[in-house]
Enzyme design. Structure first.
Site, PDB file in Angstrom:
ATOM      1  N   LYS A 204       1.048  -0.769  -0.339  1.00 20.74           N
ATOM      2  CA  LYS A 204      -0.002   0.005   0.109  1.00 20.74           C
ATOM      3  C   LYS A 204       0.983   1.338  -0.295  1.00 20.74           C
ATOM      4  CE  LYS A 204      -1.833   2.495   3.161  1.00 20.74           C
ATOM      5  NZ  LYS A 204      -1.569   3.982   2.118  1.00 20.74           N
TER       6      LYS A 204
ATOM      7  N   GLU B  98      10.147   0.852  10.580  1.00 25.20           N
ATOM      8  CA  GLU B  98      11.150   2.138  10.254  1.00 25.20           C
ATOM      9  C   GLU B  98      10.689   3.143  10.591  1.00 25.20           C
ATOM     10  OE1 GLU B  98      13.192   5.138   9.379  1.00 25.20           O
ATOM     11  OE2 GLU B  98      13.202   4.081   6.996  1.00 25.20           O
TER      12      GLU B  98
ATOM     13  N   GLU C   3      -1.103   7.413   0.132  1.00 25.94           N
ATOM     14  CA  GLU C   3      -2.115   8.079  -0.321  1.00 25.94           C
ATOM     15  C   GLU C   3      -1.527   9.109  -1.415  1.00 25.94           C
ATOM     16  OE1 GLU C   3      -2.270   7.395   2.587  1.00 25.94           O
ATOM     17  OE2 GLU C   3      -2.959   8.933   3.969  1.00 25.94           O
TER      18      GLU C   3
ATOM     19  N   CYS D 257      13.295  10.993   7.922  1.00 25.05           N
ATOM     20  CA  CYS D 257      13.242  10.028   9.062  1.00 25.05           C
ATOM     21  C   CYS D 257      14.300  10.399   9.991  1.00 25.05           C
ATOM     22  CB  CYS D 257      12.941   9.053   8.691  1.00 25.05           C
ATOM     23  SG  CYS D 257      13.938   7.698   8.332  1.00 25.05           S
TER      24      CYS D 257
ATOM     25  N   GLU E  24       9.356  15.427  15.964  1.00 24.68           N
ATOM     26  CA  GLU E  24       9.479  15.314  15.045  1.00 24.68           C
ATOM     27  C   GLU E  24       8.757  16.363  14.149  1.00 24.68           C
ATOM     28  OE1 GLU E  24       7.976  11.683  12.208  1.00 24.68           O
ATOM     29  OE2 GLU E  24      10.593  11.989  11.466  1.00 24.68           O
TER      30      GLU E  24
ATOM     31  N   GLY F 227       6.741   5.193   8.323  1.00 25.72           N
ATOM     32  CA  GLY F 227       6.224   5.650   9.249  1.00 25.72           C
ATOM     33  C   GLY F 227       6.208   6.403  10.223  1.00 25.72           C
TER      34      GLY F 227
HETATM   35  P1  NAI Z   1       1.663   8.081   8.622  1.00 26.17           P
HETATM   36  O1  NAI Z   1       2.625   6.882   8.948  1.00 26.17           O
HETATM   37  O2  NAI Z   1       0.264   7.833   8.706  1.00 26.17           O
HETATM   38  O3  NAI Z   1       1.541   7.213   6.733  1.00 26.17           O
HETATM   39  C1  NAI Z   1       2.347   6.244   6.536  1.00 26.17           C
HETATM   40  C2  NAI Z   1       1.846   4.912   6.341  1.00 26.17           C
HETATM   41  O4  NAI Z   1       1.327   4.633   6.424  1.00 26.17           O
HETATM   42  C3  NAI Z   1       0.835   5.480   4.630  1.00 26.17           C
HETATM   43  O5  NAI Z   1       1.086   4.765   3.828  1.00 26.17           O
HETATM   44  C4  NAI Z   1      -0.256   5.634   5.248  1.00 26.17           C
HETATM   45  O6  NAI Z   1      -1.508   5.267   4.243  1.00 26.17           O
HETATM   46  C5  NAI Z   1      -0.522   4.514   6.459  1.00 26.17           C
HETATM   47  N1  NAI Z   1      -1.439   4.590   7.519  1.00 26.17           N
HETATM   48  C6  NAI Z   1      -2.294   5.410   8.143  1.00 26.17           C
HETATM   49  N2  NAI Z   1      -2.667   4.871   9.320  1.00 26.17           N
HETATM   50  C7  NAI Z   1      -3.142   3.770   9.218  1.00 26.17           C
HETATM   51  C8  NAI Z   1      -2.972   2.709  10.172  1.00 26.17           C
HETATM   52  N3  NAI Z   1      -4.368   2.763  10.535  1.00 26.17           N
HETATM   53  N4  NAI Z   1      -2.726   0.715   9.900  1.00 26.17           N
HETATM   54  C9  NAI Z   1      -1.770   0.811   8.651  1.00 26.17           C
HETATM   55  N5  NAI Z   1      -1.973   2.024   7.664  1.00 26.17           N
HETATM   56  C10 NAI Z   1      -1.605   3.131   7.849  1.00 26.17           C
HETATM   57  O7  NAI Z   1       2.410   9.313   8.135  1.00 26.17           O
HETATM   58  P2  NAI Z   1       2.431  10.736   7.505  1.00 26.17           P
HETATM   59  O8  NAI Z   1       0.601  10.945   8.225  1.00 26.17           O
HETATM   60  O9  NAI Z   1       1.452  11.342   6.087  1.00 26.17           O
HETATM   61  O10 NAI Z   1       2.648  11.741   8.222  1.00 26.17           O
HETATM   62  C11 NAI Z   1       2.740  11.824   9.821  1.00 26.17           C
HETATM   63  C12 NAI Z   1       3.970  12.310  10.046  1.00 26.17           C
HETATM   64  O11 NAI Z   1       4.848  10.970  10.195  1.00 26.17           O
HETATM   65  C13 NAI Z   1       4.935  13.251   9.372  1.00 26.17           C
HETATM   66  O12 NAI Z   1       5.139  14.661   9.837  1.00 26.17           O
HETATM   67  C14 NAI Z   1       6.038  12.809   9.861  1.00 26.17           C
HETATM   68  O13 NAI Z   1       6.280  13.048  11.316  1.00 26.17           O
HETATM   69  C15 NAI Z   1       5.912  11.475  10.490  1.00 26.17           C
HETATM   70  N6  NAI Z   1       6.048   9.930   8.926  1.00 26.17           N
HETATM   71  C16 NAI Z   1       8.303  10.146   8.999  1.00 26.17           C
HETATM   72  C17 NAI Z   1       8.012   8.985   7.823  1.00 26.17           C
HETATM   73  C18 NAI Z   1       9.322   8.031   8.313  1.00 26.17           C
HETATM   74  O14 NAI Z   1       9.674   8.226   7.587  1.00 26.17           O
HETATM   75  N7  NAI Z   1      10.030   8.177   9.933  1.00 26.17           N
HETATM   76  C19 NAI Z   1       7.714   9.504   6.678  1.00 26.17           C
HETATM   77  C20 NAI Z   1       5.964   9.623   6.511  1.00 26.17           C
HETATM   78  C21 NAI Z   1       5.782  10.115   7.628  1.00 26.17           C
END
Ligand code: NAI
Ligand code: MG
Length: 492
Positions: free
Chosen positions: A189, A264, A192, A298, A395, A242
């Site tokens: 997945k 990660e 989005e 990250c 972060e 994420g």
């Molecule tokens: P997120 O962790 O919510 O999204 C990452 C992925 O997880 C996306 O594909 C999303 O659709 C999916 N996801 C979201 N909720 C889920 C659930 N309940 N079950 C399964 N999959 C799910 O991150 P988001 O909302 O895009 O960004 C929020 C914050 O997260 C950012 O501001 C940043 O601080 C952090 N982040 C960190 C990343 C990293 O590489 N460590 C990458 C992206 C975001």
């Protein structure tokens, strides 16, 4: 280098694929729903993409299970599997400009970065793991008694992979390459915000000859498509990159089926500059370590600890560099900073800038949105940040750097480690003993010395503490897609 890039970006981004990939076929979502993906530089809709949910995930998992059990992939000769992954790498290389342009269009990252960093790392990762395919070995173990005991590393099964939007294609490579090499099948997945490059890459995987059902891609939202993948009883593992808060939800959702999990996650990585370092190199490393990819890394070096005796000189040099970054159209090869990925991220970053000002940190450059179209944020630096301010603990995931002056080694080690994160750290010094001393004491999965963001497919990457579970890349990343089986045979 700049002229090379100018030559190559003549390729305009093309959108070829917006559907789901299930069992080698492109199809609409069962619900018929679609969602918009937006160009963050213009706020215009690029395309409508099929929006998968539980029904589509179920079909994709069935396809992946069937491809795994019936064996076109898991039982293929390992070396042949490797050849198909090499072929995918070759196709990515052949289409590098198109993929880079698509990545920049959907994510907003400067084309010079997509071309010079993301895509070469994608190709390298595929080739690195392709070479592993026929080298996944077990051991023989001298146990007590008249027995022959050996281990096998078998593919784990169906891997559910959920990735973020900051390095869309690179995250595809980090997830697919070790899974494919190990003989697993995949339901991915993508985020989005950035589904397009993953769909194009899936098309190339089909073209490379990777059998139907081995790679399935379901764009959609986290709480629907993502959560159903996590909860699906026939998925053996979830690999997630994420936010730490999302990982906690996934861990809870995966508990009922006791899935293998690798995470990660985020960080608040310390970047530590000593007075005895090559100061200009450290300034360049501090800029790159935080502002690269619009701060959406990250491992961003978002807590910059600078030894007091050089603090003023260092900040002056860094401000000059940060202020000279070129913001603008990501598809312009001169651009060094693009927009943030979406409106929500821009708003989150601007709210942290407000928090920094409210807490009394000194904003020495930037501090506002850039322009009024597109999600651009000025490169922003706060000086005299203290450890308890939100801009030092959370972060931010944007172009906002916090500078924290320090006096002694013990002090800076304690302050650097005083966080629930532990992804990365960097140390700038010309004293080798000091570098080793700190490298050993910093609680982080990666420590860079006199460099930042040096990634290689062979070097494991992942987090201590709440920055992750398990490692990606290298042999460690591959092991996470295998089950270890012990076979013990009586020789009596
Ligand atoms: P997120 O962790 O919510 O999204 C990452 C992925 O997880 C996306 O594909 C999303 O659709 C999916 N996801 C979201 N909720 C889920 C659930 N309940 N079950 C399964 N999959 C799910 O991150 P988001 O909302 O895009 O960004 C929020 C914050 O997260 C950012 O501001 C940043 O601080 C952090 N982040 C960190 C990343 C990293 O590489 N460590 C990458 C992206 C975001
Ligand atoms: Mg989220």
């Amino acid at each position: 280098m700049a002229t090379d890039i100018l030559d190559t970006v003549a390729v305009a981004p093309r959108i070829r694929q917006t559907q789901l990939l299930i069992d080698g076929e492109w199809r609409d979502a069962v619900s018929g729903k679609t969602f918009e993906t937006v160009n963050p530089a213009t706020e215009e809709v690029i395309a409508n993409v099929a929006e998968g949910d539980a029904a589509d995930i179920d079909l994709a998992v069935k396809a992946a299970r069937n491809a795994f059990e019936s064996g076109p992939w898991s039982k293929m000769d390992a070396r042949d599997r490797g050849q198909l992954i090499y072929r995918l790498a070759d196709l990515v290389e052949k289409n590098i400009e198109e993929l880079a342009a698509l990545e920049s269009l959907d994510n907003g990252k400067p084309i010079r970065d997509s071309l010079a960093a993301d895509l070469p790392l994608v190709i390298d990762c595929l080739r690195y793991y392709a070479g592993w395919s026929d080298k996944i070995e077990g051991t023989t173990i001298p146990i007590r008694g008249n027995h022959f005991c050996y281990t096998r590393r078998e593919p784990l099964g169906v891997a559910g992979q959920i990735i973020p939007w900051n390095f869309p294609l690179l995250m595809v490579a980090w997830k697919w390459a070790p899974a494919l090499t190990a003989g697993c099948t995949i339901v991915m997945k993508p985020a989005e915000q950035t589904p397009l490059s993953c769909l194009r890459m899936a098309e190339l995987a089909m073209e490379a000859g990777i059998p139907p059902g081995v790679i399935n891609v379901i764009p959609g939202y986290g709480p629907t498509a993502g959560a159903s993948l996590v909860k699906h009883p026939d998925v053996d593992k979830i690999a997630f990159t994420g936010e730490d808060a999302t990982a906690k939800i996934i861990m809870a959702d995966a508990a009922a089926t006791l899935k293998r999990l690798t995470f990660e996650l985020g960080g608040k990585s310390p970047n530590i500059v000593f007075a005895d370092s090559d100061l200009d190199a450290a300034v360049a490393g501090a800029e790159f370590g935080l502002f690269f990819n619009q701060g959406q890394c990250c491992c961003a070096g978002s807590r910059l600890f600078v030894e007091e005796s050089v603090h003023k000189e260092f900040v002056a040099k860094l401000v000059e560099r940060a202020a000279s970054r070129k913001l603008g159209d990501p598809l312009n090869p001169e651009t060094t900073q693009g927009p943030q990925v979406d409106h929500a991220q821009m708003e989150k970053i601007l709210s942290y800038i407000q928090k920094g000002n409210a807490a009394g940190a000194h904003c020495v450059t930037g501090g506002t949105r850039f322009g009024d179209k597109g999600y651009f944020v000025e490169p922003t630096i706060f000086d005299y940040v203290t450890d308890d301010m939100p801009i030092a603990t959370d972060e931010i995931f944007g172009p906002v750097l916090s500078i924290l002056p320090f006096k002694s080694i013990d002090e800076v080690v304690n302050r650097a480690n005083n966080t629930h994160f532990g992804l990365a750290a960097a140390i700038w010094t010309s004293d080798v003993k000091k570098a080793h001393h700190l490298a050993n004491r910093i609680k982080a999965g990666t420590v860079w010395v006199n460099c930042y963001d040096v990634f290689d497919a062979a070097a494991p990457f992942g987090g201590f503490k709440q920055s992750g579970i398990g490692r990606e890349l290298g042999a460690a990343g591959l092991a996470n897609y295998t089950e270890l089986k012990t076979v013990t045979m009586s020789l009596d």
